[in-house]
Scaffold this active site. Structure first.
Site, PDB file in Angstrom:
ATOM      1  CD  GLU A  26      18.462 -10.717  -9.337  1.00 23.75           C
ATOM      2  OE1 GLU A  26      18.184 -11.258  -8.203  1.00 23.75           O
ATOM      3  OE2 GLU A  26      17.993  -9.349  -9.655  1.00 23.75           O
ATOM      4  CG  HIS A  85      23.582 -34.582  -7.352  1.00 15.42           C
ATOM      5  ND1 HIS A  85      24.332 -35.790  -7.025  1.00 15.42           N
ATOM      6  CD2 HIS A  85      24.848 -33.703  -7.624  1.00 15.42           C
ATOM      7  CE1 HIS A  85      25.676 -35.644  -7.120  1.00 15.42           C
ATOM      8  NE2 HIS A  85      25.859 -34.296  -7.302  1.00 15.42           N
ATOM      9  CD  GLU A  93      11.133  -9.681 -10.277  1.00 13.07           C
ATOM     10  OE1 GLU A  93      10.471  -9.394  -9.118  1.00 13.07           O
ATOM     11  OE2 GLU A  93      12.515  -9.484 -10.078  1.00 13.07           O
ATOM     12  CB  CYS A 113      -0.823  -0.041   1.462  1.00 11.38           C
ATOM     13  SG  CYS A 113      -1.629  -1.556   1.665  1.00 11.38           S
ATOM     14  CE  LYS A 173      15.052  -8.896 -11.217  1.00 13.46           C
ATOM     15  NZ  LYS A 173      15.557  -8.801 -10.018  1.00 13.46           N
ATOM     16  CG  ASN A 204       0.625   1.919   4.026  1.00 14.70           C
ATOM     17  OD1 ASN A 204      -0.564   1.764   3.315  1.00 14.70           O
ATOM     18  ND2 ASN A 204       1.669   2.253   3.519  1.00 14.70           N
ATOM     19  N   GLY A 205      -0.371  -1.921   6.644  1.00 12.70           N
ATOM     20  CA  GLY A 205      -0.126  -2.825   7.656  1.00 12.70           C
ATOM     21  C   GLY A 205      -1.144  -3.786   7.881  1.00 12.70           C
ATOM     22  NE  ARG A 239       4.437   1.383  -1.419  1.00 20.22           N
ATOM     23  CZ  ARG A 239       5.012   1.401  -0.091  1.00 20.22           C
ATOM     24  NH1 ARG A 239       6.248   1.889   0.062  1.00 20.22           N
ATOM     25  NH2 ARG A 239       4.691   0.665   0.979  1.00 20.22           N
ATOM     26  CE  LYS A 247      11.782  -1.314  -6.317  1.00 18.69           C
ATOM     27  NZ  LYS A 247      12.662  -1.889  -6.821  1.00 18.69           N
ATOM     28  CD1 TRP A 253      -0.449  -5.601  -3.799  1.00 20.80           C
ATOM     29  CD2 TRP A 253      -0.325  -6.741  -1.659  1.00 20.80           C
ATOM     30  NE1 TRP A 253       0.200  -6.748  -4.028  1.00 20.80           N
ATOM     31  CE2 TRP A 253       0.247  -7.648  -2.726  1.00 20.80           C
ATOM     32  CE3 TRP A 253      -0.117  -7.006  -0.282  1.00 20.80           C
ATOM     33  CZ2 TRP A 253       1.010  -8.702  -2.346  1.00 20.80           C
ATOM     34  CZ3 TRP A 253       0.645  -8.269  -0.091  1.00 20.80           C
ATOM     35  CH2 TRP A 253       0.946  -9.182  -1.151  1.00 20.80           C
TER      36      TRP A 253
HETATM   37  O1  M6R Z   1      13.713  -3.445  -0.736  1.00 24.70           O
HETATM   38  P1  M6R Z   1      14.248  -4.741  -0.509  1.00 24.70           P
HETATM   39  O2  M6R Z   1      15.641  -5.055  -1.334  1.00 24.70           O
HETATM   40  O3  M6R Z   1      14.357  -5.393   1.014  1.00 24.70           O
HETATM   41  O4  M6R Z   1      13.376  -5.882  -1.486  1.00 24.70           O
HETATM   42  C1  M6R Z   1      13.587  -7.329  -1.232  1.00 24.70           C
HETATM   43  C2  M6R Z   1      12.826  -8.179  -2.450  1.00 24.70           C
HETATM   44  O5  M6R Z   1      11.565  -8.037  -2.100  1.00 24.70           O
HETATM   45  C3  M6R Z   1      12.848  -7.788  -3.634  1.00 24.70           C
HETATM   46  O6  M6R Z   1      14.665  -7.997  -3.960  1.00 24.70           O
HETATM   47  C4  M6R Z   1      12.296  -8.503  -4.737  1.00 24.70           C
HETATM   48  O7  M6R Z   1      13.111  -9.715  -4.530  1.00 24.70           O
HETATM   49  C5  M6R Z   1      12.449  -7.662  -6.211  1.00 24.70           C
HETATM   50  N1  M6R Z   1      11.125  -7.655  -6.624  1.00 24.70           N
HETATM   51  C6  M6R Z   1      13.201  -8.622  -7.209  1.00 24.70           C
HETATM   52  O8  M6R Z   1      13.320  -8.139  -8.222  1.00 24.70           O
END
Ligand code: M6R
Length: 613
Positions: A486, A509, A493, A2, A490, A100-101, A27, A608, A74
């Protein structure tokens, strides 16, 4: 997660809040709303879906006034719908709240309030907050005091912003725990409040950040902060150095593409003045690390989530190889529930772009409880992960808006490399010549990154070959293993292609059973100390009909004979090579997502900054 924006001043709050919410779109959210005091009466507009729906509603039924609050939600409790969207009004329509929360004890509070006659008009946990505030206002409290009494009853972590037409000269904002930040923006005869800096950056750079347990009373000419018990506090106003233009897309079609291309600049800034090239030394003053403290460290636990955790995995290899300090990488959401072995000779190092990820902050707090020294590597200045830590190294990348993290992955790699060299130096680990060489290698890095970015057009043909795949396997070994993780993250997601990563040696394995011509394999095989071992895994995959895309170093003569497609990278010192090998994988994921018509900057179901557990 949010987002919150609020305004009090003499301008019309509606366009200011709408524009601020737009800047928080990245976000992730599924409904949005806005409340404004118009002629001493609170008007609310809210709807499910994207902000364009709210904008259409505002065009049909406009509202105007000099004070207001807005929210992008959200969904946690209750489906994304107009009735569950924030802001939520109290029974009399003269108090309104955004939140938020999660109110963990909302069921008990709802029952109690319903017994007092409150009528609930949404399925959210948030609505109990407004009824509680109304309860105390009706009993004679003023708005700040009613808010404080209500908030003291809530369990969980919260960012709360509210206003009332009974006292239309103020906004009350509060932070409890780690449900995201509350930032107060100081203008000239006007004030702003938001969950994130970019929402208000175009109006002011003078900002104050609320700590957990603080409540702000914001008037158009200033603000006061108290504890939850009403005790006055002094809160510093910072000058945020972020450039508002950096939060714009400019000529790029997506923030993600812009941020990938910003990496020459962000790496240059991250190296910045932390390197004394003539002396061959690293200088990290914000870490406040003495030789004595460095020598006392027995173990470092890196804790983070998602992309930040992958950076931490590279950091483990760097710190262990360069400084010879044992390092573990702990996924933050696991750390605190594992009864971890931590003592005062342990450093807990949190990595977080936002500095507000609930799991990472909880891991830091767990480390603190057990006596560890806390360090953080963060991007967002003033964030909680920065404030909780004893020492911080900043990423220096400016605002990262795209949900898929890119420049905030490569910057901590550089920070961790510099930290490893500094630790080695302070602990007297490697020889002078070796240290000077590693420091000098940093000078070449921005050019190497620029060289990788110049090759973006060559990634397109690989993207075309992979865009219709349903599954994809990423392999890497040694320092490239986290880059395989990584790269796979990418791709999955933003393109929604199922992608898995494995240490290349693990193939035989189990995962090799999956390999056939429908399963592309992306193999990280630059010329590094693990090169030969990786090649033998590529050969095994090829022998089983796999389509192999290799990330290879310029001039490699073997891989073109083995792999079907190659993503070339310039020769890079192996300890810094993750910075260059990840770039074609960022571009590959981006281009595939665009070809598949996906919403690159706001992938489905993702946020985000993840401020709930
Ligand atoms: O703000 P942060 O670096 O703590 O966020 C951690 C993860 O939520 C963030 O890296 C997430 O995996 C990204 N969407 C990846 O691209």
């Amino acid at each position: 997660m949010c987002g919150i924006v609020g305004y009090i001043g003499s301008r019309d709050a509606t366009p200011i809040i709408s524009a601020g919410l737009k800047r928080l779109e990245y976000r992730g959210y599924d409904s949005a709303g806005l409340a404004v005091i118009e002629n001493r009466h609170i008007e609310v507009r809210r709807d499910a879906g994207k902000l364009s729906r709210l904008e259409a509603l505002l065009a049909e039924q406009p509202i105007h006034g000099p004070i207001g609050i807005g929210h992008t939600r959200w969904a946690t409790h209750g489906e994304p719908s107009a009735r569950n969207a924030h802001p939520h009004l109290g029974a009399k329509g003269d108090v309104v709240v955004v939140h938020n929360g999660i109110v963990e004890n909302f069921a008990a509070l709802k029952e109690e309030l319903a017994a007092e006659g409150a009528v609930f008009r949404s399925d959210t946990d948030t609505e109990v907050i407004v009824h509680l505030v109304e309860r105390y206002l009706d009993a004679g409290a003023d708005l700040p005091s009613a808010a404080r009494q209500a908030i003291r009853l809530l369990k969980g972590a919260h960012g709360i912003v509210l206003l009332s037409s009974r006292e239309p000269d103020k906004i009350v904002a509060a932070r409890v725990g780690n449900a995201g930040g509350v930032v107060i923006g100081v203008g000239d005869g006007e004030m702003f409040v938001a969950s994130d800096i970019p929402a208000i950056l175009e109006h002011t750079r003078r900002m104050a950040f609320l700590e957990s347990g603080q409540v702000a009373i914001i008037r158009r000419d200033g603000f006061d902060v108290t504890t939850l018990d009403g005790k006055p506090l002094d809160v510093e106003v910072h000058n945020v150095a972020w450039d508002p233009v950096a939060a714009e897309k400019g000529e790029y079609t997506h923030f993600m593409l812009k941020e990938i291309h910003e990496q020459v600049r962000s790496i240059t800034d991250t190296i910045g003045d932390r390197v004394d090239f003539p002396a061959g030394r690293i200088v990290l003053p914000t870490l406040a690390l003495t030789a004595e403290a460095a020598q006392r460290i027995r173990r470092i636990i890196i804790t983070a989530c998602g992309t930040a955790a992958h950076a931490g995995m590279v950091g483990k290899i760097l710190i262990e190889r360069i400084a010879r300090v044992p390092v573990e990488v702990d996924i933050a959401s696991e750390f605190r529930y594992r009864d971890p072995l931590v003592d005062d000779e342990t450093v807990v190092l949190a990595i977080s772009q936002s500095g507000e990820t609930a799991d990472t902050l909880a891991a830091m707090e767990e480390g603190r409880r057990r006596g560890a020294t806390l360090w953080s590597i963060v991007n967002v200045l003033g964030s909680q992960a920065m404030r909780l830590a004893d020492g911080t190294i900043t990423m220096q990348v400016g605002p990262e808006i795209g949900v898929a993290s890119t420049k905030a992955f490569t910057a901590p790699l550089v920070d961790l490399y510099m930290l490893a060299i500094l630790l080695a130096d302070l602990r007297r680990a490697p020889g002078e010549t070796e240290r000077r060489r590693m420091v000098a290698d940093l000078r070449r890095l921005p050019d190497l990154v620029s060289n990788c970015l110049d090759r973006a057009p060559a990634v397109e043909s690989v993207a075309r070959a992979l865009k219709d795949a349903s599954h994809c396997l990423y392999l890497g070994r040694g320092i490239q293993m986290p880059i395989a993780y990584e790269g796979a993250l990418k791709l999955k997601e933003i393109s929604y292609i199922h992608a898995e990563a494995y240490p290349a040696g693990e193939m035989k394995h189990g995962p090799i059973a999956l390999v056939d011509k429908t399963m592309p394999i992306v193999a990280l095989a630059p010329k590094d100390p693990w090169y030969e071992k990786t090649i033998s895994q590529v050969e095994q995959a090829k022998a089983r009909g796999g389509v192999v895309v290799a990330v290879a170093t310029d001039g490699d003569e073997l891989l073109p004979r083995l792999a079907d497609l190659i993503l070339w990278v310039p020769e890079t010192p192996w300890r810094l090579s993750p910075v260059t090998t990840v770039i074609p994988l960022q571009l590959l994921a981006y281009q595939i997502a665009v070809m598949r018509g996906a919403d690159v900057d706001q992938p489905r179901n993702l946020a985000k900054s993840v401020t709930v557990e």
